[in-house]
Design an enzyme around this catalytic site. Structure first.
Site, short mmCIF file in Angstrom:
data_model
loop_
_atom_site.label_atom_id
_atom_site.label_comp_id
_atom_site.label_asym_id
_atom_site.label_seq_id
_atom_site.Cartn_x
_atom_site.Cartn_y
_atom_site.Cartn_z
CB CYS A 241 -0.97 -0.01 1.17
SG CYS A 241 -0.22 -0.54 2.71
CG HIS B 36 -0.21 4.42 3.54
ND1 HIS B 36 -0.92 4.37 4.73
CD2 HIS B 36 0.13 3.13 3.26
CE1 HIS B 36 -1.00 3.12 5.15
NE2 HIS B 36 -0.39 2.35 4.27
P1 NAP Z 1 -6.60 -8.37 8.61
O1 NAP Z 1 -7.58 -7.30 8.89
O2 NAP Z 1 -5.79 -8.92 9.72
O3 NAP Z 1 -7.38 -9.61 7.88
C1 NAP Z 1 -6.74 -10.85 7.63
C2 NAP Z 1 -7.71 -11.83 6.97
O4 NAP Z 1 -7.02 -13.09 6.81
C3 NAP Z 1 -8.97 -12.14 7.79
O5 NAP Z 1 -10.06 -12.33 6.93
C4 NAP Z 1 -8.63 -13.45 8.48
O6 NAP Z 1 -9.77 -14.25 8.81
C5 NAP Z 1 -7.82 -14.13 7.40
N1 NAP Z 1 -6.98 -15.17 7.99
C6 NAP Z 1 -6.05 -15.05 8.97
N2 NAP Z 1 -5.52 -16.27 9.28
C7 NAP Z 1 -6.14 -17.16 8.47
C8 NAP Z 1 -6.04 -18.58 8.30
N3 NAP Z 1 -5.19 -19.32 9.04
N4 NAP Z 1 -6.81 -19.17 7.35
C9 NAP Z 1 -7.66 -18.44 6.59
N5 NAP Z 1 -7.81 -17.09 6.72
C10 NAP Z 1 -7.05 -16.47 7.64
O7 NAP Z 1 -5.52 -7.91 7.51
P2 NAP Z 1 -5.70 -6.82 6.30
O8 NAP Z 1 -5.19 -5.50 6.70
O9 NAP Z 1 -7.08 -6.95 5.75
O10 NAP Z 1 -4.63 -7.36 5.26
C11 NAP Z 1 -4.88 -8.51 4.48
C12 NAP Z 1 -3.72 -8.73 3.50
O11 NAP Z 1 -3.61 -7.61 2.63
C13 NAP Z 1 -2.36 -8.87 4.20
O12 NAP Z 1 -1.59 -9.80 3.50
C14 NAP Z 1 -1.80 -7.45 4.13
O13 NAP Z 1 -0.40 -7.43 4.20
C15 NAP Z 1 -2.31 -7.01 2.77
N6 NAP Z 1 -2.48 -5.56 2.57
C16 NAP Z 1 -3.13 -4.79 3.50
C17 NAP Z 1 -3.29 -3.41 3.25
C18 NAP Z 1 -3.99 -2.48 4.22
O14 NAP Z 1 -3.98 -1.26 3.97
N7 NAP Z 1 -4.62 -2.97 5.29
C19 NAP Z 1 -2.82 -2.87 2.07
C20 NAP Z 1 -2.17 -3.69 1.15
C21 NAP Z 1 -2.03 -5.03 1.40
P3 NAP Z 1 -10.41 -14.29 10.31
O15 NAP Z 1 -11.18 -13.02 10.48
O16 NAP Z 1 -11.29 -15.49 10.26
O17 NAP Z 1 -9.25 -14.41 11.26
#
Ligand code: NAP
Length: 358
Positions: free
Chosen positions: A150, A244
């Protein structure tokens, strides 16, 4: 309509997918996938909904599935935690799905496009170097495409016109990154409120390596030849909800002035202009002369969160020119960017082949 699944549907990025895909003209959500903690529950119970718009009733009623789900879908958007994304996304690609991911796991894989449609749409050709096979040993038709981190996306949207016009030799970037970039629940409130944390694990390396791949060109045998730009980054978490901000200094070939740089950014034309991609904003790159802009509160939602804003373009005594860039981390930097990638894949005839391959 193309049927889509969302992997990691309950997280911050997954929820942004759900919000942005509501009423989408090409993609219809048919499956929501998350961890075993969420599987079996209706989405409205499994997800702690933090979006600014109410949850669609049809989506709220869908029962969340585990990672072994096998929906009748062509495309899987992934907002999975990086700790599981590597294995799960590979499994879905082996099972014939087109996986359009936000996770970091495959971004630097030489066979996987790291894609910003306005910057390097031709890198889609890397898909042909992937070889995912099903349990029967036959090509599955699946593939993986990623979008950048991001914080990288805003930097590269600003650098691309300058790379084309002059050539980027070096860039130094100091980021001020929103809390939503850490997912939900993310940074503890006692660490975040009234504070700045000068550490985001792995982020500084991603800005360096991903920028070089994104600004790279396809070589004679179809591989990415990375740009030679030297990039140094320092990343900070700040108490902002979304957006950001990045203070950037650049050294450009030919040492153009700040005025030349402003002209190059203003006259840049998006290669997507005239293409019918629903998530492409009318103004992908906005250049402002307002000396107080950009700011997260006033600029982050421009273009539905897909517009990247550049301001404070000035001569710099160290590297030549400096400016500030702002982009929406969960929209342009995550779900919105991935949806635009999928729209481009669709326009290029890369989606909807699963049934043919099966
Ligand atoms: P988040 O809020 O922590 O969400 C993580 C997701 O992954 C949840 O749906 C969670 O499900 C699932 N998950 C975790 N452990 C799992 C498992 N063992 N099996 C299946 N599902 C699982 O994180 P986020 O910010 O949305 O980020 C998600 C991804 O996008 C990451 O790889 C991050 O680096 C990337 N990203 C994020 C952003 C940002 O601005 N936030 C920007 C670019 C990229 P449960 O709810 O069931 O635990």
């Amino acid at each position: 309509m193309l049927r889509v699944a969302i992997l990691g549907a309950t997280g911050a990025v997954g929820q942004t997918f759900v919000r942005l895909l509501s009423g989408h003209p090409l993609f219809e959500i048919v499956s929501l996938v998350a961890s075993e903690r969420s599987a079996g529950k209706p989405y409205r119970e499994a997800a702690h909904w933090i979006q600014s718009e109410p949850l669609d009733d049809r989506i709220g009623d869908l029962v969340v599935e585990g990672i072994d789900a096998a929906p009748d879908a062509d495309l899987a958007f992934s907002g999975l935690d990086a700790s599981v994304a590597g294995e799960v996304e590979a499994d879905w690609a082996r099972r014939g799905y087109a996986v359009v991911s936000n996770a970091r796991n495959y971004r630097m894989d030489p066979t996987v496009p790291l894609l910003i449609p306005e910057v390097n749409a031709d890198h889609i050709a890397l898909i042909d170097r992937q070889d995912w096979r099903g349990a029967d040993g036959q090509p599955s038709g699946g593939f993986i495409v990623t979008n950048p981190n991001c914080s990288t996306v805003g930097l590269v949207m600003a650098l691309k016109p300058l790379h084309d016009a002059f050539g980027v030799e070096a860039a130094h970037v100091v980021t001020m990154q929103a809390l939503s970039g850490a997912g939900y629940p993310g940074v503890a409130s006692l660490d975040a409120l009234g504070n700045v944390v000068p550490y985001i694990g792995g982020e500084e390396d991603k800005l360096t390596t991903e920028t070089r791949k994104l600004l790279g060109t396809l070589g004679s045998t179809g591989e990415v030849v990375e740009a030679e730009a030297v990039v140094s980054a320092q990343c900070n978490r700040v108490p902002v909800m979304d957006g950001h901000m990045e203070a950037v200094s650049v050294r450009l070939a030919g040492s153009p002035s700040a005025a030349d740089v402003a002209d190059a950014l203003r006259s840049w034309e998006s290669p997507l202009a005239g293409r019918d991609l629903p998530t492409a904003p009318a103004t992908p790159l906005l250049v402002t002369d307002d000396p107080t802009a950009p700011q997260p509160r006033t600029h982050v939602h421009l273009g539905g969160g897909m517009t990247v804003t550049v301001g404070r373009i000035q001569d710099c005594q160290v590297l030549g020119v400096k400016f500030v860039v702002l982009s929406h981390n969960t929209v342009r930097g995550a779900a919105g960017g991935a949806i635009l990638n999928a729209e481009l894949l669709h326009a290029e005839g890369r989606l909807g082949r699963r049934a043919d391959a099966a």
